[in-house]
Design a protein around this motif. Structure first.
Motif, short mmCIF file in Angstrom:
data_model
loop_
_atom_site.label_atom_id
_atom_site.label_comp_id
_atom_site.label_asym_id
_atom_site.label_seq_id
_atom_site.Cartn_x
_atom_site.Cartn_y
_atom_site.Cartn_z
N ASP A 45 67.79 25.93 25.57
CA ASP A 45 66.92 24.75 25.42
C ASP A 45 66.35 24.68 24.00
OD1 ASP A 45 66.16 22.43 26.71
OD2 ASP A 45 64.14 23.16 27.05
N MET A 68 59.43 21.98 23.46
CA MET A 68 60.42 22.91 24.03
C MET A 68 60.49 24.19 23.21
SD MET A 68 61.45 21.45 26.71
CE MET A 68 59.93 20.54 26.75
N HIS A 72 59.29 27.54 25.16
CA HIS A 72 60.36 28.48 25.51
C HIS A 72 60.32 29.73 24.63
CE1 HIS A 72 62.30 26.10 28.62
NE2 HIS A 72 62.05 25.04 27.87
N HIS A 130 66.59 20.94 33.05
CA HIS A 130 65.36 21.49 33.62
C HIS A 130 65.39 21.44 35.14
CE1 HIS A 130 63.81 21.28 29.49
NE2 HIS A 130 62.96 22.21 29.89
N HIS A 164 57.81 20.26 31.81
CA HIS A 164 58.90 19.79 30.93
C HIS A 164 59.79 18.79 31.67
CE1 HIS A 164 58.89 23.67 28.23
NE2 HIS A 164 57.74 23.04 28.24
#
Ligand SMILES: [Fe+2]
Length: 177
Positions: A45, A68, A72, A130, A164
């Motif tokens: 991602d 993101m 992440h 996702h 997300h």
């Protein structure tokens, strides 16, 4: 958009057969393999996000991509810290390999797109990705994780990734207008 969803769905429902005639499914992965899949999925991602920052001109896409990268990266840092504490290394496995292979194909495809075509593809994939990963984490990984600390980390991660997913759904709606 469908490629990754399919890969995850296949990996979770269909038994994979390796050269050693060994059946593998996502439900059979141990904690260190699950950690490896999550780490891989996070990095995928992040890669998509950097591609979006490089290609897209849309401020909403940029903001989403930066979120993101931030979230992440944070989850991966926590995961690595926990593994270090447990003196364990994540273990590569069939599912990590399948995810990486599919993401390379998609990166290649998305790299060639520009403008609205890219934005739609990126947003659509973020939603599908996702959805697929959250489903895997919630219904297969969390129920199967043995270590309590690893489980807590995944539960916290899932909360963030569901946010997300919601943002991705809004982005898809906005872009298709
Ligand atoms: Fe995300």
């Amino acid at each position: 958009m469908k490629t990754l969803t399919l890969a995850v769905a296949m990996a979770t429902t269909i038994l994979f057969t390796s050269g050693a005639a060994q059946a593998e499914s996502a439900a059979d992965l141990n904690d260190l393999q699950i950690a490896h899949v999550a780490y891989t999925a996070d990095n995928i991602d992040i890669r998509y996000a950097y591609l979006a920052l490089a290609i897209s001109q849309n401020p909403d896409i940029h903001q989403f991509a930066r979120t993101m990268i931030r979230d992440h990266t944070a989850v991966n840092e926590q995961a690595l810290a926990l593994l270090q504490k447990l003196k364990a290394d994540p273990q590569d496995n069939f599912l990590s390999k399948a995810l990486t292979k599919d993401s390379n194909v998609l990166i290649d495809e998305m790299s060639k797109l520009r403008g609205n075509a890219f934005d739609r593809r990126y947003a659509g994939n973020e939603l599908a990705y996702h959805k697929a990963v959250n489903n895997l984490v919630e219904n297969t990984f969390i129920p199967n994780i043995d270590n309590v600390e690893v489980k807590v980390l995944f539960e916290a991660g899932l909360k963030i990734f569901k946010i997300h997913e919601g943002h991705a759904a809004m982005m898809v709606k906005k872009i298709s207008k």
